[in-house]
Design an enzyme around this catalytic site. Structure first.
Site, PDB file in Angstrom:
ATOM      1  N   ASP A  63      -9.805  -1.754   1.666  1.00 40.37           N
ATOM      2  CA  ASP A  63     -10.349  -2.455   2.890  1.00 40.37           C
ATOM      3  C   ASP A  63     -10.885  -1.391   3.247  1.00 40.37           C
ATOM      4  O   ASP A  63     -11.044  -0.221   3.437  1.00 40.37           O
ATOM      5  CB  ASP A  63      -9.230  -3.026   3.540  1.00 40.37           C
ATOM      6  CG  ASP A  63      -7.966  -2.395   3.736  1.00 40.37           C
ATOM      7  OD1 ASP A  63      -7.947  -0.886   3.195  1.00 40.37           O
ATOM      8  OD2 ASP A  63      -6.875  -2.658   3.651  1.00 40.37           O
ATOM      9  N   ASP A 132       4.074  -6.427   9.313  1.00 40.12           N
ATOM     10  CA  ASP A 132       4.235  -8.007   9.111  1.00 40.12           C
ATOM     11  C   ASP A 132       4.033  -8.481   7.816  1.00 40.12           C
ATOM     12  O   ASP A 132       3.770  -9.607   7.500  1.00 40.12           O
ATOM     13  CB  ASP A 132       2.832  -8.618  10.034  1.00 40.12           C
ATOM     14  CG  ASP A 132       1.620  -8.323   9.521  1.00 40.12           C
ATOM     15  OD1 ASP A 132       1.478  -7.302   8.705  1.00 40.12           O
ATOM     16  OD2 ASP A 132       0.402  -8.816  10.026  1.00 40.12           O
ATOM     17  N   HIS A 134       1.752  -7.217   5.407  1.00 41.16           N
ATOM     18  CA  HIS A 134       0.291  -7.373   4.958  1.00 41.16           C
ATOM     19  C   HIS A 134       0.377  -6.416   3.857  1.00 41.16           C
ATOM     20  O   HIS A 134       0.846  -5.209   3.938  1.00 41.16           O
ATOM     21  CB  HIS A 134      -0.628  -7.331   5.739  1.00 41.16           C
ATOM     22  CG  HIS A 134      -0.850  -5.853   6.625  1.00 41.16           C
ATOM     23  ND1 HIS A 134      -1.115  -5.973   7.894  1.00 41.16           N
ATOM     24  CD2 HIS A 134      -0.815  -4.686   6.008  1.00 41.16           C
ATOM     25  CE1 HIS A 134      -0.958  -4.599   8.183  1.00 41.16           C
ATOM     26  NE2 HIS A 134      -1.282  -4.030   7.057  1.00 41.16           N
ATOM     27  N   GLU A 139      -3.395 -10.618   5.881  1.00 40.68           N
ATOM     28  CA  GLU A 139      -2.200 -10.833   6.738  1.00 40.68           C
ATOM     29  C   GLU A 139      -1.452 -12.299   6.557  1.00 40.68           C
ATOM     30  O   GLU A 139      -1.681 -12.983   5.572  1.00 40.68           O
ATOM     31  CB  GLU A 139      -3.083 -11.039   8.038  1.00 40.68           C
ATOM     32  CG  GLU A 139      -3.901  -9.793   8.500  1.00 40.68           C
ATOM     33  CD  GLU A 139      -2.771  -8.690   9.078  1.00 40.68           C
ATOM     34  OE1 GLU A 139      -1.730  -8.583   8.804  1.00 40.68           O
ATOM     35  OE2 GLU A 139      -3.177  -7.929   9.993  1.00 40.68           O
TER      36      GLU A 139
HETATM   37  C1  F6R Z   1      -4.685   0.401   4.300  1.00 41.81           C
HETATM   38  C2  F6R Z   1      -3.982  -0.629   3.879  1.00 41.81           C
HETATM   39  C3  F6R Z   1      -2.823  -1.485   4.683  1.00 41.81           C
HETATM   40  C4  F6R Z   1      -1.793  -0.142   5.255  1.00 41.81           C
HETATM   41  C5  F6R Z   1      -0.793  -0.797   6.044  1.00 41.81           C
HETATM   42  C6  F6R Z   1       0.335   0.415   6.174  1.00 41.81           C
HETATM   43  O1  F6R Z   1      -5.706   0.694   3.297  1.00 41.81           O
HETATM   44  O2  F6R Z   1      -4.439  -1.239   2.927  1.00 41.81           O
HETATM   45  O3  F6R Z   1      -2.257  -2.443   4.119  1.00 41.81           O
HETATM   46  O4  F6R Z   1      -1.288   0.063   3.718  1.00 41.81           O
HETATM   47  O5  F6R Z   1      -1.188  -1.179   7.288  1.00 41.81           O
HETATM   48  O6  F6R Z   1      -0.158   1.172   7.153  1.00 41.81           O
HETATM   49  P1  F6R Z   1       0.693   2.837   7.466  1.00 41.81           P
HETATM   50  O7  F6R Z   1       0.642   3.442   6.183  1.00 41.81           O
HETATM   51  O8  F6R Z   1      -0.385   3.353   8.347  1.00 41.81           O
HETATM   52  O9  F6R Z   1       1.715   2.566   7.838  1.00 41.81           O
END
Ligand code: F6R
Length: 270
Positions: A63, A132, A134, A139
């Site tokens: 992403d 959440d 994701h 989401e």
């Molecule tokens: C980032 C991504 C997100 C993160 C998730 C956890 O490329 O795809 O799904 O993996 O938001 O983020 P952290 O590791 O910062 O807790």
């Protein structure tokens, strides 16, 4: 789904490093799907310190924020080059990260999907999880069949990611993300989650119902998923003891043994 619980995030990371390093050694032209965020940071540093041959490795990131250019310090482009790509001998044309400045976003997303297909599909997709539920920026309420597209971030995700931008207001509202359908086509999904704040999301993903309201639960539909957790992230799992026994009693040939901290200096294989 294999659930690997280690005492600390460092220990869990080192088992994951071994898995990734093994793939890169066995398949020097492997296609990797990569995540950003705090969770895989150490994994990238440790992996880079192994000085493996990345010349033929291809990567596709999950992403990127919409409206954020590659030079922006909080862009996922910057993150990946700083923490991994500048540290290994990857060929620039083999790196793929969604373009947050794409003029024609649907056209870009179609092209991204085609590039993944042309590369032969993703061998291993690395994932983190949002509080959440994701994965990527899919989401809650994202279709379990979704493909690469633009998606709007929830307030919770924007709040969680405010730590990177300095304040919630500065966090973009939209991102381009691989879809859940795209992720599920990878040959192996590897999810990492550390810390108490991920415990609920992890338990729902692994043991809850499969539902679009918790996108990571879609991984239950995938035949090959490995989840690496530290103790706090595993705290709410009902079958924690069972997962631990499954791992402990695995035949040696199936086991990924941890490696000890490499990026600082010496390599120790346990
Ligand atoms: C980032 C991504 C997100 C993160 C998730 C956890 O490329 O795809 O799904 O993996 O938001 O983020 P952290 O590791 O910062 O807790």
């Amino acid at each position: 789904m294999e659930v690997v619980i280690q005492p600390t995030a460092e220990a869990a990371t080192m088992v994951a490093v071994r898995l990734l390093a093994g793939l890169i050694r066995q398949k020097p032209d492997a296609v990797l799907g990569l995540a950003t965020g705090a969770t895989p940071l150490r994994l990238y540093w440790e992996l880079a310190a192994l000085k493996l041959d990345w010349r033929r490795i291809k990567t596709f990131n999950l992403d990127e924020y919409v409206g954020v250019g590659p030079e922006h310090p909080q862009s996922y482009h910057s993150f990946m080059w700083k923490n991994l790509f500048n540290r290994v001998n990857i060929a620039k044309p083999n790196v793929h990260i969604p373009d947050g400045l794409a003029k024609d976003i649907p056209g870009f997303c179609k092209k991204y999907e085609k590039q993944i297909r042309t590369a032969g599909g993703i061998d291993l997709q690395l994932l983190g999880i949002g509080t959440d539920g994701h994965i990527g920026f899919n989401e809650p309420s994202s279709s379990l069949a979704s493909r690469t597209r633009i998606n709007m971030l929830t307030r919770q995700t924007r709040r969680d990611n405010a730590r990177f931008f300095g304040s919630e207001e500065r966090v973009p509202h939209h991102a381009i993300t691989m879809g859940i359908g795209t992720i599920l086509e990878s040959r192996h999904c590897v999810l990492l989650a550390f810390g108490k704040r991920k415990a609920r999301a992890v338990a729902e993903a692994i043991e809850g119902p499969v539902t679009a309201m918790h996108p990571a639960s879609a991984l239950q539909l995938h035949p090959k998923v490995t989840v690496f957790l530290d103790e706090p992230a595993a705290a709410e799992l009902k079958l924690k003891h069972y997962y631990r026994r499954v791992y402990d009693y695995k035949p040696d040939w199936q086991k990924e043994r941890p490696m000890r901290l490499l990026h600082s200096s010496i390599l120790v294989v346990l």
